[in-house]
Design an enzyme around this catalytic site. Sequence first.
Site, PDB file in Angstrom:
ATOM      1  CE  LYS A   1     -10.425  -5.299  -3.870  1.00 33.91           C
ATOM      2  NZ  LYS A   1     -10.113  -3.995  -3.271  1.00 33.91           N
TER       3      LYS A   1
ATOM      4  CE  LYS B   1      -4.147  -1.917   0.589  1.00 38.02           C
ATOM      5  NZ  LYS B   1      -5.241  -1.758  -0.395  1.00 38.02           N
TER       6      LYS B   1
HETATM    7 MG    MG Z   1      -6.751  -1.877  -4.239  1.00 36.50          MG
END
Ligand code: MG
Length: 369
Positions: free
Chosen positions: A264, A164
Site C-alpha cells: 500500500k 472480507k
Molecule cells: Mg487487507
Amino acid sequence: MTAHAPAALPHGSPTSVELRRVRVDLVEPIVAAHGTESVREVVVVRVVGPDGTSGWGECDALLRPTYTSEWQDGAWAVLRDLLAPAALTGVPHGVVGHPMAVAALETALVDLALRGEGRSLAAALGATSTRVASRAVVGIGPVDDVVAAVARRVESGHRAVKLKIRPGHDVAPLRAVRAAWPDLVLAADANGSYDLAAARDVVRALAALDLHHLEQPLGRGDLLGHAEVRRSAPVPIALDESAVDLDAVATAAALGAVDLVNLKPARLGGPSDSLRMRDLLVERGLTGFCGGMYELGIGRAAALAVAVLPGLDGTADLGPSDAYVRHDITPSIVLGADGTLGVPDGPGLGTEPDPDRLEAATVEHASIR
Ligand code: MG
C-alpha cells in the site's frame, strides 16, 4: 537487513503548501473486521512551485486510528506543523512514523517535479504496462448479501474478488461465492481477526475452494504465527497489516511467513518506499500486489502507478471510483470491459482535482508559506 539503494524519483521545490480536509460520502458503508466507515475524509495536499505549477498528494489516514495507529487529525497536524514547513525550507523533516502523511507530501513533491519534466509517475517508477486487473473487495454481511455484491462486481466486469472474512463469517460466504462462480479469482482477507488455533482450522476448511490467497489471518505482530499457518496452509498467505515496512517484510520472508505482500503506497510512506518494497520482494523471491486504502482520485492515481510495476503480480485491490463514491474530486477512474483499470496518462499523476468539486468537498483549509 540489506541496504537498499535510494529510489531516484525527482522532488520539486515548492513555494507554498495548501492542505484541505475533503469529505465525500461513500456509495455504501465499508464494513471490515476493524470497523465501519460511511464517509471518506482525506487530506489533500497541494504544493505550488515557483512557476505556479501544482503538485498533488492525498493522505488516506482514516478518521479514527482503527486500521493503523495513524489518523486524520494527527496527520493534519504533522503535515501542517512539520512536513509542509520542512518541504518549504528544504530541510529533512525528521518525522518518525506517520507514513500516510509523509506519503501525501512526497507524492505531491514528486508530482510537482514530474509535471515540470512532462513525465508520468508510472514511467518514472519504471512501469512497463499501463493496465492492472482490478480485484473488487466485498465487505462482511449476510451470505446472500455477499453473493449479491459479488454478482454486481462480476456484472460490472471484475474477474477477481476478495471477500472480507472474520471468525464465524468465513467458509460459508466463500463456499457460496465459489459455487456460483467456479472460475472467479477469489481471495479472502481476515484483517488479523483470527487466533492461531482458529486460523489453522479455517485454512483447512478453505483448502477445497481454490483461493488465490488468504490475507492476514493473524495479528500484525504475529509473524511466527503466520509462518506456522503458512507451513500447513494449502493456500498462499498474503501479509497486509504486518507488511508495514521493509524490515517487517524482510523478517517475514526469512521466517517463511509470507508468499505475497499487499503493498500500500500510502501506508509505506509514498512512491519511493513502494519502489524499495518492490525491489525487496523481487530480491527475496516473493511477489505482491498493490492494495487500496479507499483512496479518492489523487491517491487512486498514485496507487495505480505503483500497481503496474514489474515484479508485482498484475492484480490490484483497487477499484473504479464509482465503486466507492458518487462524485470524486477528480475525473473518475473507470473499469474496462476486461476488468482492468488504466493508469491515468499525462505528466505526474495524470490527474488533478476539479476545482469546483474540490471546493465543494472541502471542510477545512490551511495554507503554509
Ligand atoms: Mg487487507
